[in-house]
Enzyme design. Structure first.
Site, PDB file in Angstrom:
ATOM      1  N   GLU A   1       0.953  -1.097  -0.093  1.00  0.00           N
ATOM      2  CA  GLU A   1      -0.117   0.053  -0.078  1.00  0.00           C
ATOM      3  C   GLU A   1       0.765   1.186   0.047  1.00  0.00           C
ATOM      4  OE1 GLU A   1      -3.112  -0.008  -0.338  1.00  0.00           O
ATOM      5  OE2 GLU A   1      -3.655  -2.200  -0.245  1.00  0.00           O
TER       6      GLU A   1
ATOM      7  N   ARG B   1     -18.193  -0.913   5.401  1.00  0.00           N
ATOM      8  CA  ARG B   1     -19.427  -1.623   4.643  1.00  0.00           C
ATOM      9  C   ARG B   1     -20.064  -2.740   5.370  1.00  0.00           C
ATOM     10  NH1 ARG B   1     -19.527  -5.926   1.571  1.00  0.00           N
ATOM     11  NH2 ARG B   1     -17.371  -6.383   1.842  1.00  0.00           N
TER      12      ARG B   1
ATOM     13  N   CYS C   1      -8.142  -2.287   8.134  1.00  0.00           N
ATOM     14  CA  CYS C   1      -6.968  -2.312   7.644  1.00  0.00           C
ATOM     15  C   CYS C   1      -6.455  -0.792   7.482  1.00  0.00           C
ATOM     16  CB  CYS C   1      -6.960  -3.152   6.369  1.00  0.00           C
ATOM     17  SG  CYS C   1      -7.129  -4.736   6.354  1.00  0.00           S
TER      18      CYS C   1
ATOM     19  N   HIS D   1      -1.172  -5.651   1.851  1.00  0.00           N
ATOM     20  CA  HIS D   1      -2.398  -6.251   1.881  1.00  0.00           C
ATOM     21  C   HIS D   1      -2.088  -7.978   1.114  1.00  0.00           C
ATOM     22  CE1 HIS D   1      -5.690  -3.390   2.438  1.00  0.00           C
ATOM     23  NE2 HIS D   1      -6.128  -4.383   3.281  1.00  0.00           N
TER      24      HIS D   1
END
Lengths: 213, 213, 213, 213
Positions: C81, C91, C144, C166
Site C-alpha cells: 500500500e 461496509r 486495515c 495486503h
C-alpha cells in the site's frame, strides 16, 4: 405473420427481479418488419419445468427463430453464447429446490450443440450501436444452459435458427455485490439489434470472436 | 446566471476518442435550472498543461461547482472519487511525452484532499436511475488524479464544491481489450444526475460506500 | 537486538481464519540478520481496539520498522500500500459490531499519510522471486486502513519506517466465492522478501508503479 | 513401468516462456508410484502441428493417462477443464502465423468431448493442499482447445483417461498486464496432486463444481 420467440427467466436465487425477463417483456408484440412479430414469454428457473415450458411455446407459436435470454451476474456485456453442453451441474438449488449434479440435460444426447444464429454478425452489430458485446463459449451449467441445450436439441435439423444470449445484472442488483451492470434500456436495445441482425443475416461473418482461453 | 463547470479529457495513449469528453460536451450549455448553466470544457492529457488550463477555466467562469471527468478503462460503472493524492506516478507517457515518477502534484501540498461533493447522495441517485455507480477511493496517479488534486487545492477553503468522476470505456474502445463498457447515453444521463444531485444536496447522506480493501 | 514489528489481523466477517495472521505468525521470532529479529503480533479487527493495541506494541517493542498486514479478499497478489486516508467507512460491522460511517481515523489529522517504506523496491524484489506483487493506492476504509493510518500517524517524524501490505485470500476461503487465492507458503515468502528489502533499502527505486486510474 | 503423459506448450504470442512447459518439465521422469512414471513433453503452439505431435507421443509412450496443460492468462487458479469443443477460432495468429476462424478441429467430429478425468476429485484435492483450483467449462478456441479436443478424439473409447488443465501466468508475465499470477512451485505441486488424484480415483465425486453462467 411470422413469429420470433424470445424467452426470459423468472427471478432466481435471492433476486426479486430478473433482467432477462424485464428486458424481453418490453419487446413483446413489437413488429420487426411488416410481417415479423416478437413474442416474449417467461420461463421458470427450474430444471424440472423449464424444458417442457419451452417445448410448449415452440409448439404454440411455431417461431421461425428463437432466442432465449438469461442473466449472467458478473459479466459486463451482452454475451452471445456459442455452445450448449449436455450437462446440469447446479451450484445452487433452483426455484423448486432441485440441484442436479453432473446429470445430462438429455440422456444419450450429443455432448454439445452449437448456436445456429449468426453470432458474430450479431455481436458486431450490437457493438456498432455503442453497446458492449462479445461471443461467449460457456453458458454455464445451470438452467440457462439447460434451456439452451434443450432448445438446440428440439430444433436440431428443423431449419429454425436458435440460440442464447446472456445479459449482465441491473444496477439495483449490483448494489451489494459490486458486479458490473447495464442499464435496462441498453439491454433492450442490444437484444433488438441482435434479433434484427439474426433475421437479416443468412451466413455469419468470418471474423474472430475467439478466446485464447 | 450561475455556472457549473464540467471538464473532460482529450484522447490519450492509443485512443482516438475519450469518452469523458464525448460525454461532457453533450452537456455543454444545458440549463440545470432557471439560473444554472453547465459549461463543459476540454483538458489536455498532459501533466505540464492540464493544471494551468484548469486554472484558466476556474478564473474565466467563476463556477459555483466543478466536476472533472475522466476515463477509467477497466472499471464497469460511474465511479465517484473520494480522495485525490499528492502524487504523480505515470505508468505511460502523457500526450506530450512526459512521464513523471513519484513527484508531488503540488510541492509542499498536503498528502491528499477529499472531494467536497456529496458523493454518496450522488452515487445513490445514479443507481436509482438504473445506472451502475460506486464510490472509489483511488483516482490513480496519472493526469486524472493530478487534475483532481489541483482542483481541490485551488478551491480549498473557497466554499466552491468540487470533485472527480471516472467513467468506463465505450464499447468501441473495448473491442480489443475486452474491458467493461458503458453506452454513451448512459454516461451522459449518469453525469447529469450527478450534477443535479450535487447542486441540490447540502449535506451528504450518511450511508456506507466504503470498502474493506 | 533490533526489532521489526509485523502485525496480522484476527479473522473477521464470516471467516474462521485470517491469512494475514497465519502468514505473519510463521515469521515470529525469525532472525533477518545477526541483530534483527521479527516480532509478529495479532491485532483485533475492531475499530475501537486496534489502534490502542498497535500503540501498545509500538511502546513495548520499540521497533525500528513496522509492517502491518491485512487480507484483501478479491485481490490476486501481494499489494504494497502507498497511502492511508483519514477515513473510516465500514461496509460491514467489525468484530465488536461497530460500523463507523464517514468518520475520521484521527480527528483533525491530515487527510492522508504516505507509506515510508521503499514500496517499489519491495514490489520489484517480490516479483523477482516469482511472486505476484504490485503497488496499491487504496487500503480501503475498514480496519486495515484505520491501522495503517494510525501507524503512520504514530510514527510521523520519528524516523521509524512503516507501512501496510495486503495479501489475497487463501484457497480454502475462495471455495465459495471464487476470489483469487495465494498459497500460504508464497505469502510468507513474499512478506519475508518485503521485510528484508525494506531493511536494506535506504532510498526507494525510481520506477513506475502507478496506475492510470 | 506404466506411463502418464503430461504435455506443456512452447511460448506463444509475445512471451519468451510458457509456464505450462516450465511446470510440466519439472515433473518429467518423476515416479508417482513404484511402477508409474511421468513423461513430460512439449507441444508446438501451432494449429498445423500440435495434433500430429500429440499423436506421435501417444503412439510412442502408450500412456495409461494423459493430461495436457496450457496457459490461461487472466485466470487466477488451476482450472481443470470439463469440455473440449470442435471449433478453432483464433484471436491471434499461432506461432506459424496461422489464424483459423470458425473451422472444426476434426471435420465431421462431434460438437464436443467431455474430460474423462475425475475433475472434481482433482479440484478438491488441489484445494485441500491450499492451492486455488476450480472446474472450468471453456478451454477457449485456440490451440489449447484444439489439443484438448484432439486428445479426447484420439482416445475416445480406448479406456485411456485424458483431459486438460489450464494454469495462470507467472509473476514475470504479469508485470505489464497486471493479470493474476501463481508461483511456479505452486503450479508444479498442483499438477502433481492432480495426477496422483486422477490415478487413484476410479469414479469422480458427486459434488458441485458448476457455474450459474
Amino acid at each position: 405473420m411470422r413469429t420470433v420467440l424470445l424467452t426470459g427467466f423468472e427471478p432466481f436465487d435471492q433476486d426479486t427481479i430478473n433482467p432477462s425477463w424485464e428486458a424481453v417483456r418490453l419487446l413483446d408484440g413489437i413488429l420487426l418488419s411488416d410481417d415479423v412479430r416478437i413474442v416474449a414469454r417467461q420461463l421458470p428457473c427450474a430444471f424440472a419445468e423449464a424444458p417442457a415450458r419451452l417445448a410448449g411455446f415452440l409448439d404454440e407459436y411455431k417461431p421461425e427463430m428463437v432466442i432465449a435470454v438469461g442473466l449472467a451476474s458478473g459479466r459486463a456485456d451482452v454475451s452471445v453464447e456459442r455452445v450448449a453442453i449436455n450437462l446440469n451441474d447446479a451450484r445452487i438449488p433452483d426455484n423448486l429446490g432441485l440441484q442436479p449434479i453432473d446429470t445430462p440435460v438429455v440422456a444419450q444426447g450429443p455432448a454439445a450443440y452449437f448456436s445456429t444464429l449468426p453470432i458474430k454478425a450479431m455481436v458486431r452489430a450490437i457493438q456498432a450501436a455503442g453497446i458492449g458485446a462479445s461471443v461467449s463459449h460457456t453458458a454455464g451449467t445451470f438452467v440457462c444452459n439447460q434451456v439452451f441445450y434443450s432448445l438446440q436439441h428440439a430444433l436440431a435439423g428443423s431449419g429454425v435458427r436458435s440460440g442464447f444470449i446472456h445479459i449482465p445484472a441491473l444496477a439495483q442488483q449490483a448494489l451489494e455485490t459490486g458486479v458490473p451492470s447495464m442499464a435496462l434500456e441498453t439491454m433492450v436495445q442490444g437484444l433488438r439489434i441482435a434479433l434484427i441482425t439474426a433475421l437479416n443475416t443468412e451466413h455469419d461473418v468470418l471474423e474472430t470472436g475467439g478466446q485464447v482461453s
